[in-house]
Every structure is written in C-alpha cells, then in structure tokens.
Design an enzyme around this catalytic site. Sequence first.
Site, PDB file in Angstrom:
ATOM      1  N   ASN A 439       0.827  -1.204   0.000  1.00  0.00           N
ATOM      2  CA  ASN A 439       0.000   0.000   0.000  1.00  0.00           C
ATOM      3  C   ASN A 439       0.860   1.252   0.000  1.00  0.00           C
ATOM      4  OD1 ASN A 439       0.910  -0.543   2.687  1.00  0.00           O
ATOM      5  ND2 ASN A 439      -0.609   0.932   3.433  1.00  0.00           N
ATOM      6  N   CYS A 441       2.004   2.967   2.447  1.00  0.00           N
ATOM      7  CA  CYS A 441       3.058   3.031   3.476  1.00  0.00           C
ATOM      8  C   CYS A 441       3.746   1.688   3.688  1.00  0.00           C
ATOM      9  CB  CYS A 441       2.471   3.553   4.785  1.00  0.00           C
ATOM     10  SG  CYS A 441       1.673   5.157   4.632  1.00  0.00           S
ATOM     11  N   GLU A 443       2.966  -1.334   4.642  1.00  0.00           N
ATOM     12  CA  GLU A 443       2.734  -2.296   5.713  1.00  0.00           C
ATOM     13  C   GLU A 443       1.618  -3.288   5.392  1.00  0.00           C
ATOM     14  OE1 GLU A 443      -0.325   0.842   6.763  1.00  0.00           O
ATOM     15  OE2 GLU A 443       1.594   0.679   5.733  1.00  0.00           O
TER      16      GLU A 443
END
Length: 864
Positions: A439, A441, A443
Amino acid sequence: MSTHYVIKRDGSFEGFDREKVLATLRRAAPAPGTAGEPDLAPVVEELERSIFDGITSSQIHEALILASTAFVERDPAYNRLAAGLLLQQLRREVFGASLAAEAVEGAYREAFISGIRRGVEDGLFAPELLELDLERLAAALDPGRDGEFTYLGLQTLAERYLVKTDATLLETPQAFWMRVSMGLSIGEDNPGARAVEFYETLSSLRFLASTPTLFHAGLTHPQLSSCYLSTVDDDLSHIFKVMSDNAQLSKWSGGIGNDWTSVRATGARISSTGVQSQGVIPFLKIANDTTLAINRSGKRRGATCAYLETWHLDIEDFLDLRKNTGDDRRRTHDMNTANWIPDLFMKRVRENGTWTLFSPDEVPDLHELYGRAFCERYTYYEAEARAGRIDKYREVEAVKLWRKMLTRLFETGHPWITFKDPANIRSPQDHAGVVHNSNLCTEITLNNSRDETAVCNLGSVNLARHVSRDGIDRERLSRTVSTAMRMLDNVIDINYYPTEEARRSNMRHRPVGLGLMGFQDALFTLRLPFDGPGAQQFSDEVMELISYNAILASSKLAAERGAYESFPGSKWDRGIFPIDTLDILEAERGVAIPVPRTSRLDWTEVRRHVATHGMRNSNTMAIAPTATISNIAGSYPCIEPIYKNIYVKSNMSGEFTVVNEYLVADLKERGLWNSEMLEELKAHDGDISRIESIPEDLKELYKEAFEIDAARLVQLTALRGKWIDQSQSHNVFMKGVSGKKLEQIYTTAWELGLKTTYYLRSLGASQIEKSTLDAKKYGYTQKREAAAPTPAGAAGAGGGDAAGAGAGGNGRGHDGADGAGAGRLSATAITTDAGFAESIAGMSSATAVVNICSLDDPDCEACQ
C-alpha cells in the site's frame, strides 16, 4: 495595575489585570505540587511585553498559549500548561462561555448530548447515534482525561478531528472519543455498552484507530478504512477504471497502492490498432495528476504509490520517475513508487548474474507466480527469449540494475524496496490469490485482482500506556488488543465503500491491521537502549504478546460471529501461523533466514481455538507509520527511534521547540538540567554523545536515530515480523553516503525475510534555532560534521546524475545509522565494486533532506 485596556467578549472595556491572567494560568496548569508544575511568572512577563491598548481577551488567551509554548524548551511542564490553556479555549467555544470549575462537568455532559443532536440535525452525524442512550453515555464521559493530552496532541485534535458546523465547534475532546465509539458500536447487540467499552480504550489513549476512522466514525458517510490496494490490467478501459476508482477512494481519505506490472512495456505491439505501445510510464503520469487533484476529505491531499515488478521492461524508466531532471512528462513528482522484487533477482545479484526484462503481454503468468514456481517459469521464458521465440526482452547485469535502484533511492527516496516472495509465501491467504503489491506506506500485504480491491482497516496499540519500570502490563495489553480487534472488525461492516470491488473484497476476507506505536516510549520507560540486547528481547516479546492476543481475539469473534468467507483452505485453516511461515519461506528460497524462532508463550490454546472456530479476519496485524495519531497520543511513532532529542515543530499556529521529556526528567533528577545544558543541546542538534557532562548510561539510552546501527533496526523489525501476518512500515535511516553501507542495509533486510521497507532517510541540515546561542562559545555554525567528500570520478550506483537531493518526500522523516548487523542476524554486502562500495558519486549528506510529518503539511500521506 497596567494602564492598558482590554476589550472583553461582550464589547465592554476593562483594565489589564495581571492577577486575572495568573488565575487563568493556574486553572490551566497541572495541579500544584506535582512534578510538572511550571513557573507561571515568565509567561506573564512574556505576555506583558506584547500587550497593547485595545487588545481583546481572546487575543490575550492566544498570546498566553504562544508564550507557554515558547518556554517548552526550558521545561516540558509548559507543554501541559499550553495544553490546559488550549483546552480552556475549546471548552469556551463549545459551552458558549467560560465556566467556573464546579460547573464544567455538568456543562460537559449537556454539551455532549446537544452536540450529538445538533450534528444529526445538520446532516453531519449518522441518525443511528440518536438511538443510543445519550444520558447514559454522557454520564460515562471523563472530562479529567482532557488532561492526558500534550499541547501538540490537543492542537492536532482541535485543528483536524473535532467536528464543526457553521464554524461552531460541536465537540469537546471526550465527546469526540465518545462519538467515534458510538459510530463503531453501530450494529452491536448492545451498542451502548460497547460504546462505553470503546470509549474507555480510546480516551485512555491505550489504542487509537487510524485517521480515516477517527475522521468519519459516526458520520453520515463513514469511510473508515485506511488503505486500498488494486492491480491494473493490460486493458485501456481497466486502466482508466482504476484511475477513476483512485479518485473515489482518495476523496474519502483512502491511501492507495496500485500494481502496474501487467501493463505492457514500451514498444510492445497492440494488436487491435497495430501500433506500438508507449508503455506504462505515460499512464503513471496520469495517475500522478489524478492523485494531485484529489483532496482527501478536505483535510489532506490524495496519496498513491505505484508498484512495478523488477522484470518489467520499463523498470529502468520507472526508477527515474521521481528525478528532478529529464522530460517532465515522464516524471511523477507527486506520487510514490516502489519496486516489487522477486527473490530470484536478489539471488542473481548475489551471483553476479544476468537479469532479463520482459514485456508482460508476452509473459503474463509471471505476474501471478512467486517462489519456486516463479523461478521455473522465469528461467523458461529466458530460454524462450534466447531461442528467438519472445519478441521484446533485454538482458542486463543484475548488479548494475540493483545499484541503480539504490542510487535512485538515495537521490529521490524512491522507489522503495519491497519483496514479492516473502509477502506471498508468508501470506495467510495463499489459497485465495496473489499479493501483487503493498500500500501507500508498505505495511499492507493483501491479495487483489481485477474483481477485488484489497482494503485494510488500521489501528495501533500505544505501548507507552502498557509499560512501567516493572515491565509490560500483560493483562491490560490483552484487554486493549481484544477491544481493538472488535473495533477494527466492526469497521468492516459499518464502512462506506466508494467502489464495489473494495466492498466485495473486504466482506469476503475481512482483513484488519492492528499495529503499535510508542515503542521508543516503552524503551525509555524500561531503560533499554534502542540498539541493546534488551531492546531486541523486548521487541520480540511484546510483538508475540500482541500477536497471541490479536489472533485469539479474532478467533473468539469468529466463534461469536462466524469465520470470514474465504477461511476454508487458508493457512489459518491449515494450522499454519505467522511464526510457522519463516520455515516455509526458507524452504522456498533455498537460503537460510537467520531469525530466531524463539517463542515465550504456550500457543496451544490459540491453535486449538482457531482449529475449532476459525478466524474472523484473514489478516490481523500490520504496523503503520502512525505519524498523526501518535501526535494525538503524545507518543513516538510506531516502531521508530527518537528522531532528535530537540527539534522545532512547525504548524499552523507557528513554531515551538520540542525537547525529549524523558531526557529532561533524567537530567533534572541528576541535577544537570539548566539553561547551559539547553544551549549545549541546541548547539549539538540534540546529539548528547558530544556533551561531556552527560553520563554514559544516558548517552546510550538517548541515542538519536542517526546514531543507531541501521542493520540493528532491521533486526528488530525481523524479530517482530515473525509474529505478523502482514508487514511493517520500516524507515531506513542512513548516515553518510557510503554505497557499501546502503547495500548492506537492504541486503540484510532481504536476508532476514522482511517483506517491505519504507523511506530511506538521510540527515538534513540543522533544524534547531540557534540565533540565541553564544557564537564565541559555540561557533557561528553548529552543523554536524559532513561525510567525507566523494572522490572525484567515483562510479555511481548505476550511472546517471546524482543530484544529491537526498531522500526527500512526504511522511515521517527520521535519521539513522547503518552498517552490518551483529551476531547471528548479520549480513554482508553482496557486491565488492570499489567505486560503489565506498561512495555514491556526487551526493553529499549535507544536502540530504529529512522531513518530519506534520498534520498541517498537505503532503503528509501517512496512513495514520
């Protein structure tokens, strides 16, 4: 008595009254006799220097807040004073008047009820909120918990989260927590009781849901999810379908990850028109501009990350997307990018072998394969290409491509380094599709397809509220995790889905991402240096506790509500837990993964419960950046070390200096905190290793991120990762410009089985205001020593320009050191080229950039 006159809120005049100001400050300050009691006289003196005839009482209050924040650097107690003053301001706005202390509690509860009713009347709040017993919920409010906020936390809440209507503030902080809790209890059998349970967890700052959830829970359009992951087919209509979806998802505060690997490469033939394709890059430019055009919920700019697998024929153009030079029509300055790297590529780099680039229209199944199956098919296609049976391909030296990846990463902060095979091989959902990308970021690692846009719902446990000098409060942590998992699962059913593909995916798989924040706070409390063995043990232990309780909580929800639809055939169904998947990855990779499989808990009960009742959620854990919600909680972000012991925070209200409160408390205890120490701290940019008077044990405990071995941080992430079914937003902090060190860090990450990494951070120029320092004593510049200059003519990591722009970009920025890991978890560099190993040509650490995420920054794209 001052001769200046003040204009009161009713328009009348009165003389400036110093005693009245002091009374205001006393009401706002921490209780007398507490350790955090500030000296009020300097604040009044600062105010009196700026007083003028005709100043309004509101301006005086604002000036008191600014004066208080100006003294935070001297004593963190002023932080609480500023928060108390801001709280007075917020309460006055909600209540409509300043009230005596004895009248506040009643007004607080009345304002909550009237605020909910007004919000529903104005079409802001969901009508279902009125179905709850508002009197009962009002009685459950604890106004005293408003005192839990730091100034930055309360200001963050006030500016971004508390709901207004017609410019009128509807919510006090505790009313906000209750409104969110009510929104998350819709659909429960006993929503009132659950709302109180959720409120207790949120308002005590033990757990915070992600920003979209806090923005929209209880509202008429409750888009509560954080992340959306989609894959783009090699089809013009689908390409623009995904871009349209991106716009809708961004509109409602979703962060987006797009997989573009299937789109055919430059020069590939388009059979319907008989012309050659322009490749994936022009479409990425359009996706970039779509991202730029969307303002998420009117509160932050849209944010997207594009992923591309390393075998794509356009990969080298993809690496250049964030450069500041070249054809701007082939640049994406406003969109993040990430490499999706298969294990086979890393093996070819280690072997100094060749790597073949393909156009996906000729090798379509590579996109859907991983592990051994990918290796076998990839080598088959290489043989086909050499035999002349594949039209578009190119062979490159794997090492040179790897070096170019690292060079671009250092230059621009992109593309991020993420690993396809660990993300897929360790996925609980290996039976239900492929993880094509992460995604925004890095994670989230969830399956997606043309028919399903993966969705994840995030929240984070605040470790700072679960530890003391005696250790972890295991019982409290268990309760927090259990309640948090229930809230996150409720999000799935309550959520407003901007696209059908997102709704279908979330309802079928029900993934959530429980993370953590305040890891650094916990280490400070436990007196554990970040790079010491105790921190490694704690990282492993606390993540096992969270994992144990999260998985058990999800299974208990399955017993109550039923297992998720695609549970049959999943790793959970097969009795395979996250800790078990390291061995599977090691077997598939054929390379040892030197991460200890140590376990401290007896997992028998959890395994038995899952075997009996299944799981409510396909995925349970992911550690997101928490750049925004950690500000609210007053803790350090997620898993990161402290950025600096002193720095300047900028926001809409101005600037103020933030000092490490834990450090100040220790220095006070040892009689070392005074104006001279503050000046030294400023002079050395918070690096206390260079302050002789500070004891060695404190120097070890309060190392800044740049002083910590980056490989050691990778080890901590690997230890946590063995318990996690998704991934972690792991920022890499590198000091200097050594290509060898840069390579060691990312090689270590791969060898230890990490699924993803996030930003590469480099040290920027000093951010501490030093105009007040004695130049004769400290010098006219107090910058840290720059790295040694790059030798003339040294070869860069893949050629091209090396602008030295640093690892710029958006989001939380911190510093870190690098180097090989220690002990069993160490790794070595995989190339020995002297030019690359010693330096990255043309780059200077003095020009590298470190950004600190701030809520008022429209470029902030952090999930939480």
